[in-house]
Scaffold this motif. Sequence first.
Motif, short mmCIF file in Angstrom:
data_model
loop_
_atom_site.label_atom_id
_atom_site.label_comp_id
_atom_site.label_asym_id
_atom_site.label_seq_id
_atom_site.Cartn_x
_atom_site.Cartn_y
_atom_site.Cartn_z
N LEU A 15 -29.38 -11.65 -14.46
CA LEU A 15 -28.35 -12.45 -13.84
C LEU A 15 -27.99 -13.57 -14.24
CD1 LEU A 15 -29.34 -10.80 -10.39
CD2 LEU A 15 -27.81 -9.81 -11.90
N ILE A 130 -17.77 3.80 -4.10
CA ILE A 130 -17.20 2.71 -3.11
C ILE A 130 -15.44 2.90 -2.82
CG2 ILE A 130 -19.09 1.00 -4.13
CD1 ILE A 130 -16.76 -0.42 -5.61
N THR A 219 -14.65 -6.08 -3.19
CA THR A 219 -15.47 -7.33 -3.67
C THR A 219 -16.09 -7.30 -4.88
OG1 THR A 219 -17.34 -7.73 -2.41
CG2 THR A 219 -15.24 -8.49 -1.46
N ASP A 221 -19.11 -8.73 -5.12
CA ASP A 221 -20.40 -8.66 -4.52
C ASP A 221 -20.71 -6.97 -4.47
OD1 ASP A 221 -21.19 -11.30 -4.62
OD2 ASP A 221 -20.59 -11.39 -2.57
N ALA A 222 -19.70 -6.28 -3.80
CA ALA A 222 -19.75 -4.94 -3.60
C ALA A 222 -19.98 -4.16 -4.83
CB ALA A 222 -18.65 -4.39 -2.57
N GLU A 224 -21.13 -5.31 -7.56
CA GLU A 224 -22.48 -5.27 -8.46
C GLU A 224 -23.32 -4.62 -7.51
OE1 GLU A 224 -25.05 -9.25 -8.64
OE2 GLU A 224 -23.29 -9.58 -9.56
N ASP A 225 -23.56 -4.71 -6.27
CA ASP A 225 -24.60 -3.88 -5.58
C ASP A 225 -24.39 -2.41 -5.84
OD1 ASP A 225 -25.50 -6.30 -4.39
OD2 ASP A 225 -24.16 -5.84 -2.31
N ALA A 226 -23.16 -1.81 -5.80
CA ALA A 226 -23.01 -0.52 -6.08
C ALA A 226 -23.70 -0.08 -7.47
CB ALA A 226 -21.76 -0.10 -5.79
N LEU A 228 -25.82 -1.77 -9.54
CA LEU A 228 -27.31 -2.01 -9.57
C LEU A 228 -27.89 -0.57 -8.75
CD1 LEU A 228 -27.81 -5.75 -8.95
CD2 LEU A 228 -28.18 -4.53 -11.07
N ALA A 229 -27.39 -0.13 -7.76
CA ALA A 229 -27.88 0.68 -7.25
C ALA A 229 -27.79 2.00 -7.83
CB ALA A 229 -27.32 1.30 -5.70
#
Length: 244
Positions: A15, A130, A219, A221-222, A224-226, A228-229
């Motif tokens: 990162l 998402i 966003t 952030d959202a 990126e989280d999705a 990586l999941a």
Amino acid sequence: MSTPWHGAAELALVLDPTSDDAAAELERGIALLREVAVGSRPPTLRLYRPSPTVAFGQRDARLPGFGEACAVSTKHGFVPLVRRAGGRAAAYHRGCLVVDHLEPAADPVAGTRARFAAFGEFFAGVLTDIGLDAHVGEVPGEYCPGEFTVHGRVDGVPAVKLVGTAQRVVAGAWLFSSVLVVEDSAPLRAVLTDVYAALGLEWRPTTAGAAQDLAGGVTVDAVEDALLAAYAATLRLAPASRRS
């Protein structure tokens, strides 16, 4: 969800922090590719939020209007660079997420087209999860057109380019780089309008949008989280390393 990789069961997650050095951001991907190719770095997944950049293709740099296009990029606050992979000019900034996936391969050229298709479906799946109506395929009149663009649909019609992808291969490894456009599309549309006018290239400015335009709560952030999941659901991500 389909997986875009065929060899690695684990990726080292990197990162990178935000920076103000657009050229260094671009060159770091090539440096990582060389490390993976010689075996000094494991298969790697690198994520970062880029500084404002207009990345021109090699063909753009040969057009009579290239100098003017660089000047208008700078006027808009975007650093003009010529990238080693990819097609026509594309713009990105910190409302975007760049994803560099690097793996060793005995014959990195052989799977080029298959990777374009698989990564396209993978990213379309992430965005669909998402809340976007995301699909793979060129948007008529899009900037930096490509067969495997990930786009968002409006009323069932391909409308907005959401993910642009490019590849670079060297002996022993490949790099698949993707730009996910998530937030704040207005500056991107403005700079691309002037850049394409300077280059004398036709396109439809309405194709330059962002995920947030189609789903207001999305966003970086959202996304990126999705992302990586989705990766973690199919392989192991080694603990993240962060550059200081």
